[in-house]
Design a protein around this motif. Structure first.
Motif, PDB file in Angstrom:
ATOM      1  N   ARG A   1      38.848 -34.805  96.328  1.00  0.00           N
ATOM      2  CA  ARG A   1      38.784 -35.936  95.416  1.00  0.00           C
ATOM      3  C   ARG A   1      39.883 -35.783  94.378  1.00  0.00           C
ATOM      4  O   ARG A   1      40.323 -34.669  94.112  1.00  0.00           O
ATOM      5  CB  ARG A   1      37.430 -35.943  94.693  1.00  0.00           C
ATOM      6  CG  ARG A   1      36.267 -36.005  95.666  1.00  0.00           C
ATOM      7  CD  ARG A   1      35.495 -37.254  95.450  1.00  0.00           C
ATOM      8  NE  ARG A   1      34.703 -37.560  96.615  1.00  0.00           N
ATOM      9  CZ  ARG A   1      33.572 -38.247  96.573  1.00  0.00           C
ATOM     10  NH1 ARG A   1      33.113 -38.688  95.418  1.00  0.00           N
ATOM     11  NH2 ARG A   1      32.926 -38.529  97.666  1.00  0.00           N
ATOM     12  N   VAL A   2      40.266 -36.910  93.793  1.00  0.00           N
ATOM     13  CA  VAL A   2      41.207 -36.841  92.677  1.00  0.00           C
ATOM     14  C   VAL A   2      40.414 -36.586  91.398  1.00  0.00           C
ATOM     15  O   VAL A   2      39.459 -37.310  91.104  1.00  0.00           O
ATOM     16  CB  VAL A   2      42.021 -38.136  92.534  1.00  0.00           C
ATOM     17  CG1 VAL A   2      42.954 -38.045  91.330  1.00  0.00           C
ATOM     18  CG2 VAL A   2      42.822 -38.401  93.801  1.00  0.00           C
ATOM     19  N   ALA A   3      40.785 -35.543  90.685  1.00  0.00           N
ATOM     20  CA  ALA A   3      40.231 -35.282  89.351  1.00  0.00           C
ATOM     21  C   ALA A   3      41.257 -35.744  88.342  1.00  0.00           C
ATOM     22  O   ALA A   3      42.449 -35.457  88.494  1.00  0.00           O
ATOM     23  CB  ALA A   3      39.954 -33.796  89.168  1.00  0.00           C
TER      24      ALA A   3
ATOM     25  N   CYS B   1      36.591 -34.033  83.739  1.00  0.00           N
ATOM     26  CA  CYS B   1      37.451 -34.956  84.466  1.00  0.00           C
ATOM     27  C   CYS B   1      36.587 -36.033  85.106  1.00  0.00           C
ATOM     28  O   CYS B   1      35.401 -35.832  85.351  1.00  0.00           O
ATOM     29  CB  CYS B   1      38.206 -34.241  85.591  1.00  0.00           C
ATOM     30  SG  CYS B   1      39.434 -33.041  85.046  1.00  0.00           S
ATOM     31  N   ALA B   2      37.189 -37.163  85.375  1.00  0.00           N
ATOM     32  CA  ALA B   2      36.608 -38.132  86.290  1.00  0.00           C
ATOM     33  C   ALA B   2      37.051 -37.752  87.701  1.00  0.00           C
ATOM     34  O   ALA B   2      38.094 -37.133  87.887  1.00  0.00           O
ATOM     35  CB  ALA B   2      37.090 -39.530  85.948  1.00  0.00           C
ATOM     36  N   LEU B   3      36.248 -38.132  88.689  1.00  0.00           N
ATOM     37  CA  LEU B   3      36.570 -37.824  90.083  1.00  0.00           C
ATOM     38  C   LEU B   3      36.501 -39.098  90.899  1.00  0.00           C
ATOM     39  O   LEU B   3      35.593 -39.909  90.711  1.00  0.00           O
ATOM     40  CB  LEU B   3      35.559 -36.827  90.658  1.00  0.00           C
ATOM     41  CG  LEU B   3      35.557 -35.408  90.111  1.00  0.00           C
ATOM     42  CD1 LEU B   3      34.425 -34.610  90.756  1.00  0.00           C
ATOM     43  CD2 LEU B   3      36.886 -34.721  90.372  1.00  0.00           C
ATOM     44  N   PHE B   4      37.461 -39.283  91.777  1.00  0.00           N
ATOM     45  CA  PHE B   4      37.374 -40.429  92.677  1.00  0.00           C
ATOM     46  C   PHE B   4      37.958 -40.079  94.044  1.00  0.00           C
ATOM     47  O   PHE B   4      38.879 -39.265  94.144  1.00  0.00           O
ATOM     48  CB  PHE B   4      38.048 -41.668  92.084  1.00  0.00           C
ATOM     49  CG  PHE B   4      39.512 -41.532  91.789  1.00  0.00           C
ATOM     50  CD1 PHE B   4      40.470 -41.750  92.772  1.00  0.00           C
ATOM     51  CD2 PHE B   4      39.952 -41.214  90.510  1.00  0.00           C
ATOM     52  CE1 PHE B   4      41.824 -41.649  92.492  1.00  0.00           C
ATOM     53  CE2 PHE B   4      41.316 -41.096  90.224  1.00  0.00           C
ATOM     54  CZ  PHE B   4      42.249 -41.316  91.211  1.00  0.00           C
TER      55      PHE B   4
ATOM     56  N   ALA C   1      33.232 -29.492  93.062  1.00  0.00           N
ATOM     57  CA  ALA C   1      33.850 -29.341  91.745  1.00  0.00           C
ATOM     58  C   ALA C   1      32.819 -28.782  90.763  1.00  0.00           C
ATOM     59  O   ALA C   1      31.610 -28.889  90.969  1.00  0.00           O
ATOM     60  CB  ALA C   1      34.376 -30.686  91.254  1.00  0.00           C
TER      61      ALA C   1
ATOM     62  N   ALA D   1      40.221 -31.873  93.670  1.00  0.00           N
ATOM     63  CA  ALA D   1      38.990 -31.083  93.572  1.00  0.00           C
ATOM     64  C   ALA D   1      38.256 -31.169  94.904  1.00  0.00           C
ATOM     65  O   ALA D   1      38.194 -32.244  95.502  1.00  0.00           O
ATOM     66  CB  ALA D   1      38.106 -31.612  92.445  1.00  0.00           C
TER      67      ALA D   1
ATOM     68  N   MET E   1      37.092 -28.227  85.906  1.00  0.00           N
ATOM     69  CA  MET E   1      36.488 -28.817  87.101  1.00  0.00           C
ATOM     70  C   MET E   1      36.781 -27.983  88.344  1.00  0.00           C
ATOM     71  O   MET E   1      36.305 -28.301  89.431  1.00  0.00           O
ATOM     72  CB  MET E   1      37.033 -30.232  87.343  1.00  0.00           C
ATOM     73  CG  MET E   1      36.766 -31.238  86.263  1.00  0.00           C
ATOM     74  SD  MET E   1      35.013 -31.638  86.023  1.00  0.00           S
ATOM     75  CE  MET E   1      34.716 -32.788  87.384  1.00  0.00           C
TER      76      MET E   1
END
Lengths: 325, 325
Positions: free
Chosen positions: B41-43, A31-34, B145, B140, B79
């Motif tokens: 965080r947003v995954a 996944c990408a994380l932000f 993660a 996450a 993740m």
């Protein structure tokens, strides 16, 4: 040119894996994380673009890369959200490296300009058509994003930019209008390089009530605001900001393009009349022209008043992928 | 049956617009909106599935709806992220209502079971192939993660569930293995109804080091962990959790399916040896079997030790959409 020595992972790396900005995990993990700033919600929108349906097979790949992201950024703009990042799904019938390089360039140029880095994706082969899937993420102020259901009776209705050019360019390229190289040259940029009104959308938070981006045609998209807000609207056709390049076209073609033409990616929004000056100020600050084209009514329905002061008849329908038969 | 009276918006509403959970804005505005808990965080992960490439045209639509979401949830699992919601892009060559109803059922059933509601999407017509694009969002824990680059020398390598059945089912359906109705019946569920290991992934946060989901084949996906972590691995073939349904197949077919077969959606992860008991405990709590299959080495490269104690030769390659020519 077919990719002869590049595996899928090499192709992804070469064109789409760039260092993620600080604090973000980009392409290359599951996944990408932000992160999301406190007090903000994540706004997200997704669009599928299919060869032969949403773009011509021979479109300039750099323009296509730009537009693939632009149409999604336009949705963020219509919520008043600030871009965070995006993910890209790409299904390729052919693996042409020059094509990929140009597509990536157009995509990344707009991503850089709008602060919306590519942080993840999926690349695969497609049996027939090129397919592009983009999902964007933005940060919207909690409880203050621009919604479709927030139009209020008496609101002025505004639209940014100018209308009609993209539709005319599309009809020229599709052979639905007689070939006209000068007209195509004057309108093509509107179709292929739409500018998402991201700065304007953010500036309209706390100023506008409802907003939508014009992707399927002004009347159809405004119609979504009206039905969600349980109101009607009256528009003045004479007030419409018609693209200057349409001068000289038959009035019916202009009317179709202005009221029914899709692929515009301007913002249509409503604001209280006492916000008139403020709207023009924030738009000027965002570098975008805006035009008041009518007002919200209590009576449901959508009326366009023509030059003769009478409601226009047989208004153009918007774009619908599954037309009623 | 073609949709005769349903516009695009009607179709979307009927099958995909459901009340969004409290706090989320779902289908029907320019963007969906969702909050993210503090400290998280947003995954996000996105996958494109194309008819004829990722699934057979005659696949059970309910299974396809399930799998479209499952493969993305599997990325969240890898993740250690908790699902928040998802968006769906659907390009349809035909608008069959029974098909849509079944697809939506399979999709929503899994979304409900995993707490991952559909909050946005895009539906369009496709000239040729059915295209499904799903993007998932999860939460996450910041800085905790599970990443691909976190494997450490000496770590045990684990895999959840059993391996090989999905690959055998695919080869039976593709005619690459001789027709065998009983074997297909025993393996097909693994291919068409993969169970994303979401609970296991979350339970492995603070227990495991690196993790990935097995989508392209065990060796290829473990290879991503190894290259990202700058380490190597030694696996014991005798330790592999081979699906019981593969009993009786030729050893070479089994080896291909277990080591190279994709579409598995089990988790492959590494953890320090002193976490062995803890790993088995959290897996038992998540209701998933896990098996230690080898360990991480300082020497780069990936060795599979066979029953004879010798490294196996000519290991299967994983799945690559753009094979090296």
């Amino acid at each position: 040119m077919e990719a002869s020595v590049a595996s899928e992972f090499d192709l992804i790396s070469r064109y789409f894996k760039r260092p993620a900005p600080a604090g973000l995990l980009g392409v290359g993990d599951d996944c990408a994380l932000f992160p999301v700033p406190a007090g903000m919600r994540v706004a997200t929108s997704t669009d599928l673009l299919i060869e032969g349906r949403h773009f011509f097979p021979d479109v300039d790949p750099k323009a296509l890369g730009h537009k693939s992201l632009a149409v999604n950024l336009s949705d963020l703009a219509a919520m008043g959200a600030q871009p965070i990042g995006c993910v890209l799904g790409l299904a390729l019938p052919r693996a042409s490296e020059p094509w990929l390089a140009a597509f990536a360039q157009g995509f990344h140029d707009l991503a850089d300009a709008q602060g919306c880095p590519l942080i993840g994706g999926d690349t695969t082969r497609s049996p027939h058509d090129l397919v592009i899937s983009v999902t964007v993420f933005g940060a919207a102020p909690a409880g203050r994003a621009l919604h479709r259901d927030a139009a209020q009776v008496g609101d002025q209705i505004w639209v940014s930019g100018a209308l009609g050019a993209a539709d005319v360019a599309y009809r020229l390229l599709a052979g639905q209008l007689p070939a006209d190289a000068m007209l195509l040259a004057a309108t093509r940029r509107a179709l292929e390089w739409p500018e998402p009104r991201v700065a304007l959308g953010q500036a309209l938070v706390d100023v506008a009530h409802a907003a939508i981006d014009v992707s399927d045609g002004l009347l159809q998209d405004l119609g979504h605001i009206l039905s969600a807000s349980h109101v009607g609207a009256q528009l003045q056709y004479d007030a419409m900001p018609i693209a200057p390049s349409l001068q000289g076209l038959p009035p019916t073609a202009v009317r179709q393009a202005v009221l029914g033409g899709g692929d515009v990616y301007e913002l249509c929004f409503t604001a209280a009349p006492d916000q008139h000056v403020r709207v023009t100020e924030v738009a000027a600050h965002a570098g975008v022209s805006v035009t008041a084209i009518g007002h919200i009514t209590q009576d449901p329905g959508l009326i366009v008043v023509g030059a003769d002061g009478q409601p226009m008849r047989s208004l153009p329908r918007g774009f619908d992928h599954f037309p009623v038969s």
